[in-house]
Design a protein around this motif. Structure first.
Motif, PDB file in Angstrom:
ATOM      1  N   ASP A 115       0.740  -1.236  -0.026  1.00  0.00           N
ATOM      2  CA  ASP A 115      -0.002  -0.008   0.085  1.00  0.00           C
ATOM      3  C   ASP A 115       0.781   1.106   0.044  1.00  0.00           C
ATOM      4  OD1 ASP A 115       0.927  -0.544   2.649  1.00  0.00           O
ATOM      5  OD2 ASP A 115      -0.819   0.240   3.565  1.00  0.00           O
ATOM      6  N   HIS A 116       2.123   1.105   0.204  1.00  0.00           N
ATOM      7  CA  HIS A 116       3.056   2.375   0.133  1.00  0.00           C
ATOM      8  C   HIS A 116       3.498   2.528  -1.380  1.00  0.00           C
ATOM      9  CE1 HIS A 116       2.774   1.859   4.524  1.00  0.00           C
ATOM     10  NE2 HIS A 116       3.563   2.968   4.638  1.00  0.00           N
ATOM     11  N   LEU A 117       3.124   1.750  -2.202  1.00  0.00           N
ATOM     12  CA  LEU A 117       3.938   2.061  -3.592  1.00  0.00           C
ATOM     13  C   LEU A 117       3.498   3.436  -4.210  1.00  0.00           C
ATOM     14  CD1 LEU A 117       4.891   1.088  -6.336  1.00  0.00           C
ATOM     15  CD2 LEU A 117       2.483   0.360  -7.112  1.00  0.00           C
ATOM     16  N   ALA A 118       2.285   3.966  -4.140  1.00  0.00           N
ATOM     17  CA  ALA A 118       1.975   5.171  -4.741  1.00  0.00           C
ATOM     18  C   ALA A 118       2.567   6.164  -3.911  1.00  0.00           C
ATOM     19  CB  ALA A 118       0.385   5.265  -4.866  1.00  0.00           C
ATOM     20  N   LEU A 119       2.836   6.104  -2.656  1.00  0.00           N
ATOM     21  CA  LEU A 119       3.304   7.249  -1.762  1.00  0.00           C
ATOM     22  C   LEU A 119       4.832   7.580  -1.913  1.00  0.00           C
ATOM     23  CD1 LEU A 119       2.856   9.166   0.554  1.00  0.00           C
ATOM     24  CD2 LEU A 119       3.270   7.333   1.984  1.00  0.00           C
ATOM     25  N   TRP A 243     -11.295  -2.045   6.335  1.00  0.00           N
ATOM     26  CA  TRP A 243     -10.830  -1.578   7.866  1.00  0.00           C
ATOM     27  C   TRP A 243     -11.810  -1.857   8.894  1.00  0.00           C
ATOM     28  CZ3 TRP A 243     -12.683   2.694  10.804  1.00  0.00           C
ATOM     29  CH2 TRP A 243     -11.894   3.080  12.005  1.00  0.00           C
ATOM     30  N   LEU A 244     -13.282  -1.998   8.826  1.00  0.00           N
ATOM     31  CA  LEU A 244     -14.082  -2.303   9.740  1.00  0.00           C
ATOM     32  C   LEU A 244     -14.143  -3.845   9.742  1.00  0.00           C
ATOM     33  CD1 LEU A 244     -17.034  -0.031   8.724  1.00  0.00           C
ATOM     34  CD2 LEU A 244     -15.551   0.338  10.687  1.00  0.00           C
ATOM     35  N   MET A 245     -14.007  -4.512   8.695  1.00  0.00           N
ATOM     36  CA  MET A 245     -13.903  -6.020   8.957  1.00  0.00           C
ATOM     37  C   MET A 245     -12.823  -6.724   9.468  1.00  0.00           C
ATOM     38  SD  MET A 245     -17.033  -6.732   8.263  1.00  0.00           S
ATOM     39  CE  MET A 245     -18.533  -6.087   7.372  1.00  0.00           C
ATOM     40  N   ILE A 246     -11.459  -6.265   9.038  1.00  0.00           N
ATOM     41  CA  ILE A 246     -10.494  -6.972   9.535  1.00  0.00           C
ATOM     42  C   ILE A 246      -9.106  -6.100   9.776  1.00  0.00           C
ATOM     43  CG2 ILE A 246     -10.775  -9.006   7.748  1.00  0.00           C
ATOM     44  CD1 ILE A 246      -9.013  -8.099   5.931  1.00  0.00           C
ATOM     45  N   GLY A 247      -9.531  -4.677   9.903  1.00  0.00           N
ATOM     46  CA  GLY A 247      -8.405  -3.879  10.411  1.00  0.00           C
ATOM     47  C   GLY A 247      -7.403  -3.336   9.443  1.00  0.00           C
ATOM     48  N   ILE A 248      -7.485  -3.593   8.265  1.00  0.00           N
ATOM     49  CA  ILE A 248      -6.583  -3.211   7.110  1.00  0.00           C
ATOM     50  C   ILE A 248      -7.032  -1.924   6.680  1.00  0.00           C
ATOM     51  CG2 ILE A 248      -5.591  -3.706   4.999  1.00  0.00           C
ATOM     52  CD1 ILE A 248      -5.700  -6.621   5.879  1.00  0.00           C
ATOM     53  N   HIS A 249      -6.269  -0.741   6.642  1.00  0.00           N
ATOM     54  CA  HIS A 249      -6.754   0.525   6.268  1.00  0.00           C
ATOM     55  C   HIS A 249      -6.138   1.069   4.806  1.00  0.00           C
ATOM     56  CE1 HIS A 249      -2.548   1.853   7.463  1.00  0.00           C
ATOM     57  NE2 HIS A 249      -2.954   1.248   8.383  1.00  0.00           N
ATOM     58  N   PHE A 250      -5.143   0.669   4.455  1.00  0.00           N
ATOM     59  CA  PHE A 250      -4.551   1.249   3.088  1.00  0.00           C
ATOM     60  C   PHE A 250      -4.343   2.517   3.117  1.00  0.00           C
ATOM     61  CE2 PHE A 250      -3.862  -2.769   1.218  1.00  0.00           C
ATOM     62  CZ  PHE A 250      -3.624  -2.865  -0.135  1.00  0.00           C
ATOM     63  N   LEU A 251      -4.245   3.192   4.098  1.00  0.00           N
ATOM     64  CA  LEU A 251      -4.182   4.883   4.353  1.00  0.00           C
ATOM     65  C   LEU A 251      -3.253   5.272   3.276  1.00  0.00           C
ATOM     66  CD1 LEU A 251      -4.735   5.724   7.792  1.00  0.00           C
ATOM     67  CD2 LEU A 251      -6.120   6.195   6.068  1.00  0.00           C
ATOM     68  N   PRO A 252      -1.912   4.786   3.144  1.00  0.00           N
ATOM     69  CA  PRO A 252      -0.896   5.479   2.220  1.00  0.00           C
ATOM     70  C   PRO A 252      -1.376   5.436   0.634  1.00  0.00           C
ATOM     71  CG  PRO A 252       0.145   3.882   3.626  1.00  0.00           C
ATOM     72  CD  PRO A 252      -1.546   3.751   3.986  1.00  0.00           C
ATOM     73  N   CYS A 256      -3.384   8.947  -1.691  1.00  0.00           N
ATOM     74  CA  CYS A 256      -2.855   9.158  -2.928  1.00  0.00           C
ATOM     75  C   CYS A 256      -4.067   9.448  -3.802  1.00  0.00           C
ATOM     76  CB  CYS A 256      -1.819   8.199  -3.280  1.00  0.00           C
ATOM     77  SG  CYS A 256      -0.336   8.463  -2.492  1.00  0.00           S
ATOM     78  N   TRP A 257      -5.066   9.047  -3.386  1.00  0.00           N
ATOM     79  CA  TRP A 257      -6.323   9.417  -4.270  1.00  0.00           C
ATOM     80  C   TRP A 257      -6.715  10.852  -4.527  1.00  0.00           C
ATOM     81  CZ3 TRP A 257      -9.872   6.818  -7.260  1.00  0.00           C
ATOM     82  CH2 TRP A 257      -9.686   5.317  -7.503  1.00  0.00           C
ATOM     83  N   LEU A 258      -6.172  11.698  -3.686  1.00  0.00           N
ATOM     84  CA  LEU A 258      -6.053  13.124  -3.726  1.00  0.00           C
ATOM     85  C   LEU A 258      -5.713  13.556  -5.127  1.00  0.00           C
ATOM     86  CD1 LEU A 258      -5.388  14.150  -0.263  1.00  0.00           C
ATOM     87  CD2 LEU A 258      -7.533  14.185  -1.209  1.00  0.00           C
ATOM     88  N   ALA A 259      -4.671  12.795  -5.704  1.00  0.00           N
ATOM     89  CA  ALA A 259      -4.314  13.274  -7.081  1.00  0.00           C
ATOM     90  C   ALA A 259      -5.228  13.200  -8.140  1.00  0.00           C
ATOM     91  CB  ALA A 259      -3.059  12.246  -7.456  1.00  0.00           C
TER      92      ALA A 259
END
Length: 289
Positions: A115-119, A243-252, A256-259
């Motif tokens: 999930d850090h690729l785009a960042l 995130w709600l189901m398994i706690g994985i957020h993918f925030l990075p 980057c969707w702000l692009a």
């Protein structure tokens, strides 16, 4: 080729890059302190360090307490300078190089977060734009190229995940019909997620939905207007549910969707024009004096 060049270099307002750059740099501060925050402790366990391929190619030294503490201070300081808009190239390149080293250390102990690729890509392309003010609506091909590169990296995160599922499972059908969601919820599911264990059909349908979204994700790069907004909402909804189901957020990746967002519309254009209009003319001020 000319059509491809126009797509890659479609001009974008510099103000959009200025806002995006500030958001990205501030997120890096959060990421260093809250997400990939085990780099400094890793410096105290050099025997466990198994560098990633990029770390080996760059001949990066084995992390030590002195290296990791110094890297953290330099990275945070340069990030705050970059977020302020000052020294966009010097601070930007420092952040890009420092953060790349930071995540190489953080992910050289057995786990790589894709999930850090785009960042990482965003940090390397943003300094190429140079100075960009929040009120600068000047169209810029450099700004357009940087934002496009981040967009491509963001979507590549999803499409790369689809390819990985294909390679590791033998075919997309095998993965879609597996019990991977059941395994994930059993391993780290929340109370809300565990309620779905009694409905395996829904979990399989969810797997089909996810792999279809990942397979078709490159289409997002060519959407506009409401279609792009709908795609963005769909992916943000997926990340929220995950995130709600398994706690994985993918925030990075999410940041980057702000692009894809016309961020300059968040600023009052008239206000900036009025400010420019009220600025004193140096030549006129000299004549009056």
């Amino acid at each position: 080729m000319s059509a491809l060049a126009r797509w890659w270099l479609a001009p974008a307002p510099k103000a959009r890059v200025a806002l995006f750059r500030t958001a990205i740099y501030l997120f890096v501060v959060f990421d260093v302190l809250m997400l990939v925050n085990d780099v400094v402790p890793h410096g105290y366990a050099p025997a466990l360090y198994q560098p990633l391929l990029v770390g080996r190619l760059l001949h990066l030294p084995t992390p030590t307490p002195a290296i990791t503490h110094t890297l953290q201070v330099v990275l945070l300081a340069s990030t705050l300078v970059g977020a302020s808009g000052r020294l966009p190239r010097l601070a930007g390149w420092t952040v890009a190089a420092g953060y790349l080293w930071w995540v190489i250390i953080g992910m050289s102990y057995g786990k790589v977060d894709h999930d850090h690729l785009a960042l990482v890509v965003a940090l390397w392309v943003l300094p190429t734009v140079g100075p960009a003010g929040f009120g600068d609506r000047t169209p810029s091909e450099a700004a357009g190229w940087a934002l496009r590169a981040v967009q491509v990296a963001t979507i590549a995160t999803y499409f790369g995940s689809f390819l990985s599922k294909w390679v590791r499972s033998g075919s997309p059908l095998t993965w879609a019909n597996s019990a991977i969601f059941t395994w994930a919820i059993t391993r780290r599911g929340s109370a809300l997620g565990r309620q779905l264990l009694d409905h395996p059909t829904l979990l399989v349908l969810g797997q089909w939905g996810l792999i279809t979204m990942e397979m078709l994700s490159p289409v997002v790069l060519f959407l506009r207007g409401r279609a792009l907004l709908l795609a963005g909402v769909l992916w943000m909804g997926f990340h929220l549910v995950t995130w709600l189901m398994i706690g994985i957020h993918f925030l990075p990746t999410v940041v980057c969707w702000l692009a894809f967002v016309p961020l300059e519309r968040l600023l009052p254009e008239r206000g900036f024009r009025g400010l420019a209009a009220r600025r004193p003319d140096p030549a006129r001020a000299t004549a009056i004096e």
